[in-house]
Design an enzyme around this catalytic site. Structure first.
Site, PDB file in Angstrom:
ATOM      1  N   LYS A 156       0.828  -1.219   0.000  1.00 46.67           N
ATOM      2  CA  LYS A 156       0.000   0.000   0.000  1.00 46.67           C
ATOM      3  C   LYS A 156       0.855   1.259   0.000  1.00 46.67           C
ATOM      4  CE  LYS A 156      -2.314  -0.776   3.852  1.00 46.67           C
ATOM      5  NZ  LYS A 156      -1.936  -2.128   4.297  1.00 46.67           N
ATOM      6  N   ARG A 191      -9.821   1.581   8.627  1.00 43.43           N
ATOM      7  CA  ARG A 191      -9.533   0.169   8.870  1.00 43.43           C
ATOM      8  C   ARG A 191     -10.686  -0.588   9.472  1.00 43.43           C
ATOM      9  NH1 ARG A 191      -3.488  -1.189  10.128  1.00 43.43           N
ATOM     10  NH2 ARG A 191      -2.690   0.610   9.097  1.00 43.43           N
ATOM     11  N   ARG A 246      10.901  -6.183   5.313  1.00 51.98           N
ATOM     12  CA  ARG A 246      10.689  -4.749   5.116  1.00 51.98           C
ATOM     13  C   ARG A 246      11.670  -3.934   5.959  1.00 51.98           C
ATOM     14  NH1 ARG A 246       4.610  -2.742   5.349  1.00 51.98           N
ATOM     15  NH2 ARG A 246       4.596  -3.408   7.528  1.00 51.98           N
ATOM     16  N   ARG A 251      10.858  -1.759  11.586  1.00 54.87           N
ATOM     17  CA  ARG A 251       9.855  -1.273  12.533  1.00 54.87           C
ATOM     18  C   ARG A 251       9.708  -2.277  13.675  1.00 54.87           C
ATOM     19  NH1 ARG A 251       4.726  -0.207   8.835  1.00 54.87           N
ATOM     20  NH2 ARG A 251       3.793  -1.088  10.699  1.00 54.87           N
ATOM     21  N   ARG A 305      -1.752  -8.241  13.711  1.00 53.10           N
ATOM     22  CA  ARG A 305      -2.207  -7.250  12.740  1.00 53.10           C
ATOM     23  C   ARG A 305      -2.924  -7.916  11.572  1.00 53.10           C
ATOM     24  NH1 ARG A 305       3.432  -5.594  12.246  1.00 53.10           N
ATOM     25  NH2 ARG A 305       2.989  -4.391  10.393  1.00 53.10           N
TER      26      ARG A 305
HETATM   27  P1  ADP Z   1       0.602  -1.958   9.071  1.00 52.43           P
HETATM   28  O1  ADP Z   1      -0.384  -1.739   7.970  1.00 52.43           O
HETATM   29  O2  ADP Z   1       1.793  -2.743   8.642  1.00 52.43           O
HETATM   30  O3  ADP Z   1      -0.008  -2.481  10.320  1.00 52.43           O
HETATM   31  P2  ADP Z   1       0.715   0.933   9.544  1.00 52.43           P
HETATM   32  O4  ADP Z   1       1.945   1.754   9.425  1.00 52.43           O
HETATM   33  O5  ADP Z   1      -0.375   1.192   8.593  1.00 52.43           O
HETATM   34  O6  ADP Z   1       1.255  -0.557   9.446  1.00 52.43           O
HETATM   35  O7  ADP Z   1       0.128   1.028  11.008  1.00 52.43           O
HETATM   36  C1  ADP Z   1       0.918   0.775  12.139  1.00 52.43           C
HETATM   37  C2  ADP Z   1       0.037   0.717  13.370  1.00 52.43           C
HETATM   38  O8  ADP Z   1      -0.584   1.998  13.560  1.00 52.43           O
HETATM   39  C3  ADP Z   1      -1.124  -0.260  13.304  1.00 52.43           C
HETATM   40  O9  ADP Z   1      -0.758  -1.571  13.671  1.00 52.43           O
HETATM   41  C4  ADP Z   1      -2.102   0.363  14.312  1.00 52.43           C
HETATM   42  O10 ADP Z   1      -1.685   0.082  15.629  1.00 52.43           O
HETATM   43  C5  ADP Z   1      -1.904   1.839  14.080  1.00 52.43           C
HETATM   44  N1  ADP Z   1      -2.875   2.351  13.078  1.00 52.43           N
HETATM   45  C6  ADP Z   1      -2.602   2.770  11.812  1.00 52.43           C
HETATM   46  N2  ADP Z   1      -3.714   3.161  11.172  1.00 52.43           N
HETATM   47  C7  ADP Z   1      -4.743   2.995  12.055  1.00 52.43           C
HETATM   48  C8  ADP Z   1      -6.141   3.210  12.004  1.00 52.43           C
HETATM   49  N3  ADP Z   1      -6.751   3.650  10.884  1.00 52.43           N
HETATM   50  N4  ADP Z   1      -6.874   2.929  13.115  1.00 52.43           N
HETATM   51  C9  ADP Z   1      -6.284   2.472  14.235  1.00 52.43           C
HETATM   52  N5  ADP Z   1      -4.971   2.234  14.347  1.00 52.43           N
HETATM   53  C10 ADP Z   1      -4.185   2.492  13.280  1.00 52.43           C
END
Ligand code: ADP
Ligand code: ZN
Length: 222
Positions: free
Chosen positions: A13, A88, A127, A162, A174
């Site tokens: 993404k 999400r 990654r 990360r 996740r």
């Molecule tokens: P990934 O898609 O690999 O989990 P992201 O960088 O998108 O990584 O998100 C990292 C973390 O940030 C998520 O695991 C969550 O804890 C938090 N997060 C990101 N976007 C949201 C969202 N829309 N709602 C709630 N938590 C979020």
């Protein structure tokens, strides 16, 4: 145009969003990146959000939604925005519709990325991300390595893994949350007729770059 990137962790993404950002000039609004910036700067929001992020859980809507709303109201997002990591959950998607309605706009395109599950975990484990918050370039040890190991091609900063990518438990958590809470959004946006599903996979030799080019030509370019 308001565009959403949908898809499980590790499908690319961020890569697709980054390329589309360069082509359109619309900001890539990555909730994960915004949270990580807050965590690095040890802001109050960052400290609170990290309680959830480190273990792979979702940050509560009371924190996430106002943060996204404020970002969408910024000047650079008026023409368009590429949402990466939000919404999400169905509740977030409904809230987003309300926020956009207030601004007289709506979600126009949802890019849903899919990757075979056997490729996903390896992609996440391999990654690496640039530690420079202003750069945030992402790499993959096997598919898209940096020219010099451990150093960002773009800015020369150190590449890091990360915290939530280095531990199998948080990766699995996740992915489980994705299946349960985020996947229903595919139907939600399908019913609105705005979604396109695209496979990203080494097996078929189709990576984020290919998808981004195709989508841009087909749906975005005027
Ligand atoms: P990934 O898609 O690999 O989990 P992201 O960088 O998108 O990584 O998100 C990292 C973390 O940030 C998520 O695991 C969550 O804890 C938090 N997060 C990101 N976007 C949201 C969202 N829309 N709602 C709630 N938590 C979020
Ligand atoms: Zn960099």
């Amino acid at each position: 145009m308001v565009l959403i990137m949908l898809g499980a962790q590790g499908t690319g993404k961020g890569t697709v969003a980054g390329i589309l950002n360069k082509k359109t000039g619309w900001p890539q609004i990555s909730t994960g990146d915004i949270f990580r910036k807050h965590i690095a700067e040890k802001t109050e929001l960052g400290v609170e959000a990290n309680k959830y992020i480190a273990s792979g859980n979702l940050v509560p809507d009371e924190i996430t939604i106002p943060m996204v709303k404020a970002r969408l109201e910024e000047e650079d997002a008026k023409e368009g925005a590429i949402l990466d990591g939000f919404p999400r959950t169905l509740a977030q998607a409904q809230k987003l519709d309300e926020i956009l309605a207030e601004q007289n706009r709506k979600v126009e395109l949802v890019i849903n990325l899919t990757t075979p599950s056997e490729e996903i975990i390896t992609r996440i484990l391999n990654r690496r991300v640039c530690s420079n918050q202003a750069c945030k370039a992402t790499y993959n040890l096997t598919m898209h390595p940096s020219k010099v190991e451990g150093i960002c091609d773009k800015c020369g900063s150190k590449l890091v893994q990360r915290e939530d990518d280095s531990n199998a438990e948080s990766i699995q958590r996740r992915l489980d949350i994705y299946e349960e809470k985020t996947k229903p959004l595919v139907d939600f946006y399908n019913n609105k007729g705005v979604i396109t599903t695209q496979e990203v996979s080494e097996k078929i030799n189709r990576l984020g770059q290919d998808v981004a080019e195709e989508i841009y030509e087909k749906y975005i370019k005027k």
